[in-house]
Design a protein around this motif. Sequence first.
Motif, mmCIF file in Angstrom:
data_model
loop_
_atom_site.group_PDB
_atom_site.id
_atom_site.type_symbol
_atom_site.label_atom_id
_atom_site.label_comp_id
_atom_site.label_asym_id
_atom_site.label_seq_id
_atom_site.Cartn_x
_atom_site.Cartn_y
_atom_site.Cartn_z
ATOM 1 N N MET A 92 16.540 9.761 62.885
ATOM 2 C CA MET A 92 17.220 9.588 61.021
ATOM 3 C C MET A 92 17.133 10.974 60.766
ATOM 4 O O MET A 92 16.805 12.544 61.372
ATOM 5 N N THR A 93 18.447 11.201 60.311
ATOM 6 C CA THR A 93 19.324 12.466 59.895
ATOM 7 C C THR A 93 19.224 12.124 58.181
ATOM 8 O O THR A 93 19.734 11.745 57.789
ATOM 9 N N PHE A 94 19.304 12.831 57.845
ATOM 10 C CA PHE A 94 19.562 13.718 56.168
ATOM 11 C C PHE A 94 20.727 14.122 55.933
ATOM 12 O O PHE A 94 21.107 15.585 56.474
ATOM 13 N N PHE A 95 21.321 13.924 54.603
ATOM 14 C CA PHE A 95 22.430 14.545 54.661
ATOM 15 C C PHE A 95 22.758 15.156 52.616
ATOM 16 O O PHE A 95 21.896 14.276 52.208
ATOM 17 N N ARG A 96 23.093 16.300 52.304
ATOM 18 C CA ARG A 96 22.836 16.536 50.874
ATOM 19 C C ARG A 96 24.070 15.890 50.478
ATOM 20 O O ARG A 96 25.161 15.823 50.707
ATOM 21 N N ALA A 97 23.412 15.150 49.410
ATOM 22 C CA ALA A 97 24.848 14.607 48.792
ATOM 23 C C ALA A 97 24.509 15.282 47.111
ATOM 24 O O ALA A 97 23.619 16.402 46.562
ATOM 25 N N GLU A 98 25.212 14.979 46.099
ATOM 26 C CA GLU A 98 25.402 15.294 44.597
ATOM 27 C C GLU A 98 24.590 14.994 44.324
ATOM 28 O O GLU A 98 23.952 14.398 44.597
ATOM 29 N N ASP A 99 23.823 15.789 43.065
ATOM 30 C CA ASP A 99 23.556 15.939 41.434
ATOM 31 C C ASP A 99 21.557 15.896 42.444
ATOM 32 O O ASP A 99 20.993 16.102 42.084
ATOM 33 N N GLY A 100 21.801 16.847 43.903
ATOM 34 C CA GLY A 100 20.835 16.673 44.370
ATOM 35 C C GLY A 100 19.468 15.452 45.045
ATOM 36 O O GLY A 100 19.075 16.150 45.518
ATOM 37 N N ALA A 101 20.380 14.709 45.079
ATOM 38 C CA ALA A 101 20.313 13.388 46.453
ATOM 39 C C ALA A 101 20.343 13.903 47.536
ATOM 40 O O ALA A 101 21.119 15.006 47.755
ATOM 41 N N VAL A 102 19.944 13.209 48.383
ATOM 42 C CA VAL A 102 19.845 13.630 49.617
ATOM 43 C C VAL A 102 20.353 12.075 50.377
ATOM 44 O O VAL A 102 19.659 11.005 49.948
ATOM 45 N N ILE A 103 21.149 11.968 51.551
ATOM 46 C CA ILE A 103 21.434 10.489 52.026
ATOM 47 C C ILE A 103 20.389 10.662 53.092
ATOM 48 O O ILE A 103 20.784 11.330 54.192
ATOM 49 N N GLU A 104 20.053 9.623 53.365
ATOM 50 C CA GLU A 104 19.127 9.129 55.020
ATOM 51 C C GLU A 104 19.924 8.351 55.772
ATOM 52 O O GLU A 104 20.727 7.497 55.380
ATOM 53 N N ARG A 105 20.565 8.410 56.580
ATOM 54 C CA ARG A 105 20.895 7.552 57.538
ATOM 55 C C ARG A 105 20.074 7.089 58.429
ATOM 56 O O ARG A 105 20.058 8.258 59.658
ATOM 57 N N ARG A 106 20.227 6.378 59.059
ATOM 58 C CA ARG A 106 19.013 5.738 59.776
ATOM 59 C C ARG A 106 19.751 4.682 60.625
ATOM 60 O O ARG A 106 19.927 3.732 60.355
ATOM 61 N N ARG A 107 19.567 4.934 62.777
ATOM 62 C CA ARG A 107 20.158 3.978 63.022
ATOM 63 C C ARG A 107 22.184 2.909 62.338
ATOM 64 O O ARG A 107 22.229 1.924 61.967
ATOM 65 N N GLY A 108 23.087 3.890 61.976
ATOM 66 C CA GLY A 108 23.575 3.884 60.873
ATOM 67 C C GLY A 108 23.431 2.705 59.723
ATOM 68 O O GLY A 108 25.056 2.974 58.890
ATOM 69 N N VAL A 109 22.640 2.868 59.279
ATOM 70 C CA VAL A 109 22.260 2.662 57.899
ATOM 71 C C VAL A 109 22.046 3.423 57.180
ATOM 72 O O VAL A 109 21.349 4.272 57.410
ATOM 73 N N CYS A 110 23.072 3.480 55.764
ATOM 74 C CA CYS A 110 22.782 4.920 55.280
ATOM 75 C C CYS A 110 22.050 4.853 53.706
ATOM 76 O O CYS A 110 22.999 3.515 53.252
ATOM 77 N N ARG A 111 20.842 5.772 52.776
ATOM 78 C CA ARG A 111 20.501 4.802 52.476
ATOM 79 C C ARG A 111 19.717 5.870 51.134
ATOM 80 O O ARG A 111 20.520 7.629 51.424
ATOM 81 N N LEU A 112 20.668 5.886 50.035
ATOM 82 C CA LEU A 112 20.726 7.634 48.544
ATOM 83 C C LEU A 112 19.231 7.594 48.069
ATOM 84 O O LEU A 112 18.941 6.289 48.083
ATOM 85 N N HIS A 113 18.312 8.789 48.387
ATOM 86 C CA HIS A 113 17.554 9.570 47.963
ATOM 87 C C HIS A 113 17.411 10.633 46.877
ATOM 88 O O HIS A 113 18.093 11.499 46.982
ATOM 89 N N GLN A 114 16.575 9.971 45.721
ATOM 90 C CA GLN A 114 16.109 10.727 44.610
ATOM 91 C C GLN A 114 14.745 11.610 44.981
ATOM 92 O O GLN A 114 14.444 10.922 45.469
#
Length: 419
Positions: free
Chosen positions: A1-23
Amino acid sequence: MTFFRAEDGAVIERRRGVCRLHQPLDPGPLPGAFASGTPCAPPPPDAVPLARFAARRAELAEGISWLEGRMEADGRRHRIALLLLEGEDALRLAAMLADDLPLLPARASLAEEALALVEQRPPRARASGAPILQGAETAESALRRATAHLLEALMAEVPCCDLAQGPRGVHQSRVALRRMRSFLKLFRPEGAAWSEWDGSLRDLAEILGRARDWDVFLSGIAVGTAQALGDDRRLRGLLRAAEAERRAAYGVLSVFLAGPEFRRLLVEGMRLAASPAEAETPLSPLATRLLRKRWRRLKRAGVRMEELDAKGLHEMRLDAKRLRYAAEPFAALFHGRGAKRFNRRLAALQDALGLANDAAVARHLAAALAGRGAGGFAIGTVTGYAAGRAEGSRLASLAAWRELRRTPRFWRGTNVADS
């Protein structure tokens, strides 16, 4: 599971090629539960990962799995272990396990754990302060929203209820409990389960209260007396005795927070927050009635304030606190900016009355130290110092009351906001 910074303090989680945006601070469906996030586009190909979570998941039984691994970022590592309960029976399973497993609901999402590791800080609380009820249409939904919010706030502060970390954890945990119990008194939910849960909250509040009293005594009246008289060995004996009492109070609290009663309290609160409401009482008219009722009670004490003895001032402080615990969350239901000014001045009154109450409690605590290392001179000196502080607090309270009484009540008229 890998995490990336997104805009406005959000974080993108990438797991097995699927991405979800988290606050990272978004609450889950229940206190301590993880929000699922929303599907999103993947980060740019050249995006640098924020953190990685390498973990193994073991299925223990239907709806129960164990997730254990390491969050890694910039050469730093943090171990994370989670017991995941899923499905309709999750709360029932949590209640069954609370008696035997020393596990608490998660304080932070994995996205927040990643940010905290990168920024080298503790995870932030998902909730703090008074719950905001804007958008709640019924008393029943407001109660459940407030319960979930305050459970999150409590769970964030409990790990700080340690003497080495200072008094904040105990103080803020106690405030969260008081707000919970205030909501129960405001809305009076039907059913034995709510009443029994309130009893559990009361038990914890009493344990926290003993630790808090000694915190306030040692940081206020006792140290003030010692500073006023200089380095007096008789006062040193009293301070040592008070420190011993505080350590004992924190010891009792630590045992309770590590035990099954506290875990059951949390799980039952989660269950009640998720329980369906059997009625739909319109919130805004009820809020107006409750605010008027609590204001009238405070005003009755306020107009006689100069005549009140210590007990009367203590009761007035409780009335101010009850009004404040209703006014802060209900403020969002009303138009205008008057609520902020009213609540600020109400808090000033409660604080001033609190100083008088602290002095009264200090006299009681000092007397309780007799024969435990504190002699008559030290006890008498602290009692006299406390009496002087109490008189100064009375004057400050009178001024704060006059200021509050001149402040327009924000619930007057028909300025109830649309839900």
